[in-house]
Structure formats: structure tokens, C-alpha cells
Write an enzyme that holds these catalytic residues in place. Structure first.
Site, mmCIF file in Angstrom:
data_model
loop_
_atom_site.group_PDB
_atom_site.id
_atom_site.type_symbol
_atom_site.label_atom_id
_atom_site.label_comp_id
_atom_site.label_asym_id
_atom_site.label_seq_id
_atom_site.Cartn_x
_atom_site.Cartn_y
_atom_site.Cartn_z
ATOM 1 N N GLY A 1 0.830 -1.191 0.000
ATOM 2 C CA GLY A 1 0.000 0.000 0.000
ATOM 3 C C GLY A 1 0.869 1.246 0.000
ATOM 4 N N ILE B 1 2.456 2.832 2.454
ATOM 5 C CA ILE B 1 3.712 2.674 3.188
ATOM 6 C C ILE B 1 4.625 1.680 2.474
ATOM 7 C CG2 ILE B 1 4.742 1.891 5.353
ATOM 8 C CD1 ILE B 1 2.159 2.889 6.745
ATOM 9 N N THR C 1 6.551 -3.099 11.120
ATOM 10 C CA THR C 1 6.020 -1.814 11.598
ATOM 11 C C THR C 1 4.539 -1.738 11.253
ATOM 12 O OG1 THR C 1 6.710 -0.765 9.518
ATOM 13 C CG2 THR C 1 8.228 -0.599 11.382
ATOM 14 N N ARG D 1 1.167 -4.194 12.346
ATOM 15 C CA ARG D 1 0.286 -4.355 13.498
ATOM 16 C C ARG D 1 0.686 -5.625 14.251
ATOM 17 N NH1 ARG D 1 -0.857 0.059 12.867
ATOM 18 N NH2 ARG D 1 -2.864 1.146 12.834
ATOM 19 N N GLU E 1 0.666 -3.733 23.807
ATOM 20 C CA GLU E 1 1.547 -2.576 23.661
ATOM 21 C C GLU E 1 1.428 -1.641 24.850
ATOM 22 O OE1 GLU E 1 1.684 -2.475 18.786
ATOM 23 O OE2 GLU E 1 0.531 -0.937 19.841
ATOM 24 N N HIS F 1 5.743 1.018 19.032
ATOM 25 C CA HIS F 1 4.765 1.489 18.048
ATOM 26 C C HIS F 1 4.966 2.983 17.766
ATOM 27 C CE1 HIS F 1 0.563 0.350 16.326
ATOM 28 N NE2 HIS F 1 1.239 1.119 15.491
#
Length: 343
Positions: A163, A165, A243, A245, A274, A293
């Protein structure tokens, strides 16, 4: 006749000030900043809100204020929800669609920051930067050759999810002289090539890549996409990066692959919980670089996300279709509800 006021609400979690600046400058919009320390006040404010800016951080946002069926039932005039990031783990999109609530995310707003962080992890692992820094400060009697790293030039980068990123990462990989492969079942081969990568199957990507990096969303199709079988298919000595999920990769399977020496290192910005507990097995390994994150948490990235969220809320309340509508099938229902409430 008095013009109706559109109410926009957000909780008092940190957000770049540009969000409030944009909202406060729009005639006909009132921004509510709701304090988590006063739950009754939060519910009272949400019960009359038209637009809800929500944190996408599942371990940061109190679960009672996730955008699920319970919250929707208490907010009869809620028209739209804007997630403060590319992810939307705190939003039940199906329930929102059924209720006629438009949901937007901020896809691409922090893409440069996440892509840069990805390469920060790749470079830190390949060049052994953290280890060199630690030993220089705490150790003696070692040579430079004891800290010898690897060039990434000429190596193969495998990107899972191409996508916004993923495309940024692919272009950076090309700039570093890497051979870039990509697996994305949602894209045709021509599109993958136009995004600076060679389309391959997941198996081929795992077998041939020196660095495998995740950039896909977490959903039913991608949950534990990378488990023990997939890690075993990766090249001996390869590096794993995520990086994306937490939950897309199996943390214990990754630990076993790293501990056995099959993989040489991992760079992890995302976790099932997290922040991860201090006793997490992956945090015991020296060949793991861990961050909290923070890939998209840069000053520029956070400003872009806040501005994008504010602008999409403005568009929705004006009846304009926003660029990052997650549930496009809701559009006609949303417009009917908008007309009913505001005329």
C-alpha cells in the site's frame, strides 16, 4: 432560522494541536474535548456528538470508548468516526456501516515516517549499530572486526503489503540498491511493478528475501500470517521487520526462530500487547531491536495525521465524500442521515 451546530468530540489523549486549530476555525462546528477522568461527562458529550475522532491505539484507548455496538447505541446522532491513524482497531466498521456511520482513516498521512523507521530498523540490524554503541561504552579489548555488519546493497528486500507505506519502503529499497520483491494479493502485477517492486508469491518472497518487512493491515486474512511455517521458509540468516500491526506475526514462533539461529535478527515496532511486558521472550534476545509502536509517531507524521483527520471530518459534515472512506457502501445511508439531522 438558527443554523444547527455540528458537534465534534475527542478524548483528552495527546493529539497534534493542528486538529483543534482546524476544528475551532470552522464556522458551525463545536469541538468537545472530553476528559477521561470524568466518564459520565464523556458519555454525556458523546451522546450528542455528530463526529468522533478516535484513537486507533487499542491499548491506549479505554475499551468502553471503542466505537462498537454499545457506544453506537448511546450516540443516536453519530454520523462519522475518524480514526487517528492508518489503523482502525478500535472501530467496529460493520456495526458502524449498519448504523449509517461513515468511518475514515488517515492512510498515508504518516507513510514517510513509517517507511523511514522501517529502514532505521533494517540499517541498525545490518550494521549492528546498537551493539557497537553499547560495547564502545561498556566494553574493552574488542576489534572493529568483532562488530562487522553487512551491506544491504545488492540484497533482496521482501515487502508483504504494497500500500502507501509499502510503496515508500520499496522506493527506499531501490535507492539503497536492493532487489525489491512484493506480495500483495489485492494488487495486479502491473500495479506492483509501478510501485517499484517485482510481484511474487508469498512462498517465493520468503525463500528469496534477505529482509522481510510487513506492511499489511491486521484483519481476518492476515492474522498470524507469519507463523512458524512461514519463518521456517525464510532464508537462513534473514532478518524480519514489522512496523504494521501486532498479531500479524506469531511472537513466540518468531522467538524460536531467532533463538535457534535460523533468523539473524528482528526489528519490531508492533506487539500483541503494547507496550509488551518487560518479561516478553523477544525482549530477552540481543538480536531484536524493539520500539513502542513509534514508527509513525514523528512530529511531521503526527501533524499530518491530525490535519488529515480534521479535514476529513469537515468534508463529511459538509456532505462531501472524503478520500479515505473505509466503508464506501455506507455513503447513501450516511447522506440520508446527514440530511435528516441538518436538513
Amino acid at each position: 432560522m438558527k443554523t444547527p451546530i455540528a458537534i465534534v468530540s475527542r478524548l483528552d489523549l495527546w493529539i497534534n494541536p493542528v486538529f483543534d486549530e482546524v476544528m475551532d476555525a470552522v464556522p458551525g462546528i463545536m469541538l468537545q474535548r472530553l476528559a477521561r477522568s470524568n466518564p459520565d461527562g464523556v458519555w454525556e458529550g458523546l451522546s450528542r456528538t455528530h463526529a468522533y475522532h478516535i484513537s486507533p491505539a487499542k491499548d491506549e484507548l479505554p475499551r468502553q470508548w471503542f466505537a462498537g455496538q454499545e457506544l453506537i447505541s448511546k450516540c443516536p446522532d453519530l454520523l462519522c468516526i475518524s480514526s487517528g491513524g492508518a489503523g482502525f482497531d478500535t472501530v467496529d466498521v460493520a456495526a458502524c456501516t449498519q448504523a449509517g456511520i461513515a468511518v475514515v482513516n488517515q492512510a498515508g498521512a504518516n507513510a514517510n515516517s513509517v517507511a523511514e523507521h522501517t529502514f532505521g530498523l533494517i540499517l541498525a540490524l545490518s550494521k549492528r549499530i546498537l551493539e557497537a554503541n553499547r560495547r564502545l561504552r561498556t566494553d574493552v579489548g574488542f576489534s572493529r572486526e568483532d562488530l562487522m555488519g553487512h551491506e544491504i546493497y545488492g540484497s533482496t528486500l521482501g515487502i508483504i503489503g504494497l500500500g502507501v507505506i509499502g510503496e515508500r519502503v520499496a522506493r527506499l529499497g531501490r535507492a539503497f540498491g536492493m532487489n525489491v520483491l512484493a506480495y500483495d494479493p489485492l494488487l495486479d502485477e502491473q500495479t506492483v511493478r509501478s510501485r517499484s517492486a517485482e510481484p511474487v508469491s508469498l512462498d517465493k518472497l520468503l525463500h528469496e528475501s534477505d529482509y522481510v518487512t510487513l506492511h499489511c493491515p491486521l484483519n481476518d486474512e492476515t492474522k498470524i500470517l507469519m507463523g512458524a511455517p512461514e519463518f521456517s521458509k525464510m532464508k537462513q540468516g534473514a532478518v524480519f521487520i514489522s512496523t504494521a500491526r501486532g498479531g500479524i506475526h506469531d511472537e513466540e514462533a518468531l522467538y524460536e526462530s531467532l533463538k535457534s539461529g535460523h533468523l539473524s535478527g528482528a526489528g519490531l515496532d508492533v506487539w500483541v500487547v503494547e507496550p509488551p511486558p518487560r518479561e516478553a521472550s523477544l525482549l530477552t534476545l540481543e538480536n531484536v531491536i524493539a520500539t513502542h509502536h513509534t514508527a509513525g509517531v514523528s512530529h511531521g507524521g503526527r501533524r499530518n495525521v491530525a490535519a488529515s483527520s480534521a479535514n476529513q471530518i469537515k468534508m463529511l459534515l459538509r456532505g462531501e465524500r472524503p478520500p479515505h472512506l473505509i466503508n464506501p457502501e455506507v455513503w447513501d445511508h450516511f447522506k440520508d442521515r446527514l440530511h435528516t439531522i441538518f436538513g
